[in-house]
Write an enzyme that holds these catalytic residues in place. Sequence first.
Site, PDB file in Angstrom:
ATOM      1  N   ASP A 152       4.893  -6.129   9.546  1.00 44.18           N
ATOM      2  CA  ASP A 152       6.010  -5.803  10.433  1.00 44.18           C
ATOM      3  C   ASP A 152       6.023  -6.713  11.663  1.00 44.18           C
ATOM      4  OD1 ASP A 152       6.957  -3.817   8.809  1.00 44.18           O
ATOM      5  OD2 ASP A 152       5.961  -2.181   9.876  1.00 44.18           O
ATOM      6  N   ASP A 189       0.556  -3.046  12.359  1.00 47.10           N
ATOM      7  CA  ASP A 189       1.053  -3.431  11.026  1.00 47.10           C
ATOM      8  C   ASP A 189       1.404  -4.913  11.032  1.00 47.10           C
ATOM      9  OD1 ASP A 189       2.852  -3.976   8.800  1.00 47.10           O
ATOM     10  OD2 ASP A 189       2.744  -1.818   8.460  1.00 47.10           O
ATOM     11  N   ARG A 194       0.849  -1.199   0.000  1.00 49.77           N
ATOM     12  CA  ARG A 194       0.000   0.000   0.000  1.00 49.77           C
ATOM     13  C   ARG A 194       0.872   1.231   0.000  1.00 49.77           C
ATOM     14  NH1 ARG A 194      -4.661   0.665   4.395  1.00 49.77           N
ATOM     15  NH2 ARG A 194      -2.879   0.873   5.755  1.00 49.77           N
ATOM     16  N   THR A 241      -1.293   7.506  -0.461  1.00 49.20           N
ATOM     17  CA  THR A 241      -2.569   7.405  -1.195  1.00 49.20           C
ATOM     18  C   THR A 241      -3.396   6.200  -0.737  1.00 49.20           C
ATOM     19  OG1 THR A 241      -1.631   5.976  -2.894  1.00 49.20           O
ATOM     20  CG2 THR A 241      -1.437   8.356  -3.248  1.00 49.20           C
TER      21      THR A 241
HETATM   22  C1  PRP Z   1      -1.174  -4.613   4.432  1.00 42.82           C
HETATM   23  C2  PRP Z   1      -2.020  -5.859   4.548  1.00 42.82           C
HETATM   24  C3  PRP Z   1      -2.845  -5.808   3.289  1.00 42.82           C
HETATM   25  C4  PRP Z   1      -3.068  -4.326   3.103  1.00 42.82           C
HETATM   26  C5  PRP Z   1      -4.450  -4.000   3.576  1.00 42.82           C
HETATM   27  O1  PRP Z   1      -0.103  -4.816   3.599  1.00 42.82           O
HETATM   28  O2  PRP Z   1      -1.285  -7.036   4.684  1.00 42.82           O
HETATM   29  O3  PRP Z   1      -2.208  -6.383   2.161  1.00 42.82           O
HETATM   30  O4  PRP Z   1      -2.100  -3.659   3.922  1.00 42.82           O
HETATM   31  O5  PRP Z   1      -4.759  -2.688   3.327  1.00 42.82           O
HETATM   32  P1  PRP Z   1      -5.870  -2.240   2.277  1.00 42.82           P
HETATM   33  O6  PRP Z   1      -7.058  -3.088   2.539  1.00 42.82           O
HETATM   34  O7  PRP Z   1      -6.103  -0.797   2.632  1.00 42.82           O
HETATM   35  O8  PRP Z   1      -5.311  -2.399   0.897  1.00 42.82           O
HETATM   36  P2  PRP Z   1       1.027  -3.706   3.339  1.00 42.82           P
HETATM   37  O9  PRP Z   1       0.675  -2.854   2.182  1.00 42.82           O
HETATM   38  O10 PRP Z   1       1.313  -3.007   4.633  1.00 42.82           O
HETATM   39  O11 PRP Z   1       2.261  -4.577   2.874  1.00 42.82           O
HETATM   40  P3  PRP Z   1       3.108  -5.661   3.685  1.00 42.82           P
HETATM   41  O12 PRP Z   1       2.229  -6.864   3.910  1.00 42.82           O
HETATM   42  O13 PRP Z   1       4.251  -5.950   2.775  1.00 42.82           O
HETATM   43  O14 PRP Z   1       3.543  -5.044   4.993  1.00 42.82           O
HETATM   44  N1  URA Z   2      -2.361  -3.130   7.114  1.00 42.85           N
HETATM   45  C1  URA Z   2      -1.994  -3.572   8.330  1.00 42.85           C
HETATM   46  O1  URA Z   2      -1.007  -4.316   8.471  1.00 42.85           O
HETATM   47  N2  URA Z   2      -2.737  -3.195   9.375  1.00 42.85           N
HETATM   48  C2  URA Z   2      -3.806  -2.382   9.257  1.00 42.85           C
HETATM   49  O2  URA Z   2      -4.455  -2.070  10.278  1.00 42.85           O
HETATM   50  C3  URA Z   2      -4.178  -1.935   7.978  1.00 42.85           C
HETATM   51  C4  URA Z   2      -3.428  -2.338   6.910  1.00 42.85           C
END
Ligand code: PRP
Ligand code: URA
Length: 207
Positions: free
Chosen positions: A201, A198, A102, A106
């Site tokens: 993380d 998160d 994400r 944005t």
């Molecule tokens: C997180 C999560 C989803 C997304 C959800 O991933 O694992 O994929 O955000 O958010 P949304 O519904 O608003 O799209 P992130 O983009 O943080 O990537 P990561 O798993 O690599 O940390």
């Molecule tokens: N992605 C995450 O990992 N946590 C949230 O709460 C939203 C998006």
Amino acid sequence: MSFVLLDHPLIKHKLTNIRNKETKMKDFYQNVEEIAGLMAYEITRNFPLKEVEISTPICDCIQHELAQDIVIVPILRAGLGMVEGIRRLVPTAKVGFIGLYRNEETLEPCEYYAKFPETITDSIVLVVDPMLATGGSAAAAISMLKMRGCKDIRYVGLVGAPEGVKTLQKKHPDVDVYLAALDEKLNDNGYIVPGLGDCGDRLFGTK
Ligand code: PRP
Ligand code: URA
């Protein structure tokens, strides 16, 4: 689209563990895996079976096995935490990968990787990602799979926000959505409230 909340007591107990900010990476990962396994047990309840003829040590007989291949598609990175929990129950499941992150300003999903088993179009596809926030990532992942010809797609997440469920309902009304918890809302940074922070993380120790 059907929306199913899988709020089994064991799932709720383990969700409390991962929501707790004191829970460290190893226990966090283990609980995510276990919740995914418990969810898979419920989700597979109505999967189609076919008859097969086998021989036991006693006699020949007709028994049953899964009629369709199952492909698990984690959305990287956090979706990886759910894969082994499901594969433990369905060891024949193949695994495809979708890399999305994400944009933190944005909140739009950006694609960086995709790799799928050749048989995916005729399989039951489980898109897995612990967090359904705006729903942008899940909707984009499902669109990618539909573009490749997948017809039977189900979304499996741990914690969702109402905004994310609405997005999926609007963009992919044919896809069933399974969550372990439906939380209150998103905050101004697009994080789920109360959520668990998160997830990527916390699974991989990157912050
Ligand atoms: C997180 C999560 C989803 C997304 C959800 O991933 O694992 O994929 O955000 O958010 P949304 O519904 O608003 O799209 P992130 O983009 O943080 O990537 P990561 O798993 O690599 O940390
Ligand atoms: N992605 C995450 O990992 N946590 C949230 O709460 C939203 C998006």
